[in-house]
Design an enzyme around this catalytic site. Structure first.
Site, PDB file in Angstrom:
ATOM      1  N   CYS B 118       0.883  -1.174   0.000  1.00 37.81           N
ATOM      2  CA  CYS B 118       0.000   0.000   0.000  1.00 37.81           C
ATOM      3  C   CYS B 118       0.912   1.212   0.000  1.00 37.81           C
ATOM      4  O   CYS B 118       1.619   1.394  -0.985  1.00 37.81           O
ATOM      5  CB  CYS B 118      -1.036  -0.032   1.125  1.00 37.81           C
ATOM      6  SG  CYS B 118      -0.518  -0.658   2.729  1.00 37.81           S
ATOM      7  N   SER B 119       0.920   2.004   1.039  1.00 36.59           N
ATOM      8  CA  SER B 119       1.919   3.086   1.106  1.00 36.59           C
ATOM      9  C   SER B 119       2.128   3.497   2.550  1.00 36.59           C
ATOM     10  O   SER B 119       2.159   4.680   2.875  1.00 36.59           O
ATOM     11  CB  SER B 119       1.490   4.295   0.273  1.00 36.59           C
ATOM     12  OG  SER B 119       1.505   3.991  -1.098  1.00 36.59           O
ATOM     13  N   CYS B 120       2.296   2.511   3.437  1.00 36.37           N
ATOM     14  CA  CYS B 120       2.448   2.774   4.864  1.00 36.37           C
ATOM     15  C   CYS B 120       3.572   3.769   5.121  1.00 36.37           C
ATOM     16  O   CYS B 120       4.611   3.725   4.460  1.00 36.37           O
ATOM     17  CB  CYS B 120       2.736   1.470   5.598  1.00 36.37           C
ATOM     18  SG  CYS B 120       1.388   0.288   5.478  1.00 36.37           S
TER      19      CYS B 120
END
Lengths: 217, 213
Positions: B118-120
């Protein structure tokens, strides 16, 4: 579930656009979306379910719409799924059932609220960790039908345990509303184990992986 | 209640995507007006969050933490041992920092952080993530060809420097502690913090410049 969100190692995206305006939000709507996600969320939701709902955006849209637009669709979808709003309400942006939000928060309030939101995901497990630091482990090789956090590029590969991270709720189960404490490890793989001899012999990639993703070698 | 029914969620997502206006600003407007009408949030509260993450909560926080690690060996030891706890000393804890780890660059190792799934990102410490961090190109490529990606950021690493990529696949978030540049001897924390770039704390910048103050 291997949807298009699992990007590690995929080719064809070209160079990284390193341009950066330095602004926190490129567009006003992104700031609104961030603020919405900070200030209201369904209590019955887990972060892993939320991530899974992002993954269920239709694949073509998932690849083409901006990051915070995915958040917007997902927030709406979670509210509709939970029965808070109907699909018609979500599409129209209006609801008959209205209420007053009460006194708005100030900047100082939200900074305090942000600070208070810090929490570790570490939980207590009733079993000992199966692997110690330095242990050689192999990752599970197959795909699963549910949400999971073992990326395709790191499956069926041998690495070593770099650190024990205590027990965390297994994301696969948490995405289904079930809390299963399970030991989590940072596992380091050599770049060559993952990508073959083209990779630098010096380089490594580390991932945070739950115990059920791993077997002893 | 949340159903936790994956196929139901997919149907809702498909319906929303095909029936909402196509402009993202209008989609977010629909969500905002729904939540405001239902009384789940006040519009002014949203203004406050935007201001907080525009003015107060941003990469200057991370830079202050790095600067202290450079001047205070005991703090640096605490940061490397338990970063989530160490940043509480500044009051910087919050969203996505409860399981924070700090990884230190050295003369022969360079760290770089990504979330391929995702883009944590450690928002409460570094603020909003830059556009490239969320891009498909960065997420796809940095685990496979980190040196080429680094070169696109202007960072050319010799073969003698190992690259350590950290893929944030669980709730652990990473802060890269860059190396203190030569020529900063005797500088105070504020002066040092001013030369710490956001990218250096993610790992897409390496050689910080003393003259940048």
């Amino acid at each position: 579930m291997d949807t298009v969100h699992d990007l590690g190692g995929k080719d064809g995206f070209g160079v990284v656009d390193v341009h950066d305006s330095g602004k926190p939000f490129e567009h006003d709507w992104e700031g609104r979306m961030w603020a919405l996600s900070r200030s209201s969320r369904l209590p019955s939701l887990t972060i892993d379910w939320w991530r899974h709902v992002v993954e269920r955006i239709p694949p073509a849209a998932h690849m083409s719409i901006p990051y915070f637009e995915k958040w917007c669709l997902t927030e709406l979808a979670c509210y509709v799924d939970a029965g808070e709003f109907t699909l018609e309400e979500a599409v129209s942006g209006h609801t008959e059932q209205q209420a007053d939000a009460g006194k708005p928060a100030t900047v100082a309030d939200v900074i305090a609220s942000n600070r208070a939101s810090a929490k570790t995901f570490e939980v207590v497990a009733d079993v000992e960790a199966a692997f110690n630091v330095g242990h050689r482990v192999e990752t599970r090789s197959h795909s699963v039908a549910t949400h999971t956090r073992l990326p395709a590029y790191a499956r069926g590969r041998v690495g070593k345990v770099l650190a024990q991270r205590g027990a965390h709720p297994l994301a696969d189960d948490s995405a289904q509303g079930v809390e299963t404490p399970q030991h989590l490890y940072t596992v380091e793989f050599s770049a060559r184990e993952l990508w073959g001899d083209d990779a630098s012999p010096h380089d490594t990639v580390a991932l945070d992986l739950w115990e059920s993703y791993l077997v002893s070698t | 209640m949340t159903s936790y029914d994956s196929d139901k969620a997919a149907k809702i997502q498909a319906h929303l995507h095909s029936h909402l206006p196509s402009e993202p600003a209008l989609r977010v407007k629909a969500l905002e007006s729904l939540l405001v009408e239902r009384g789940l949030v006040a519009s002014e509260t949203l203004d406050a969050w935007v201001e907080a993450y525009s003015e107060e909560i941003g990469p200057r926080r991370g830079a202050q933490v790095v600067a202290r690690a450079w001047v205070d060996a005991e703090f640096k030891a605490r940061l490397l041992d338990n970063a989530a706890q160490a940043i509480v000393e500044f009051g910087f804890e919050g969203n996505a920092t409860g399981d924070l780890k700090a990884v230190e660059n050295t003369a022969d190792a360079h760290n770089i952080v990504v979330c391929t799934l995702c883009s944590c990102y450690p928002f409460s410490l570094l603020g909003m993530s830059p556009p490239w961090y969320k891009s498909a190109a960065y997420r796809a490529r940095v685990v496979r060809e980190p040196r080429k990606v680094l070169a696109e950021f202007g960072v050319d690493l010799g073969d003698d420097i190992a690259v350590r990529v950290w893929d944030s696949t669980a709730e652990i978030r990473y802060l890269v502690v860059p190396q203190r540049p030569a020529g900063t001897e005797g500088w105070d924390e504020a002066a040092l913090a001013a030369i710490v770039t956001r990218n250096s704390m993610i790992g897409t910048d390496r050689e910080l410049v003393a003259g940048a103050e």
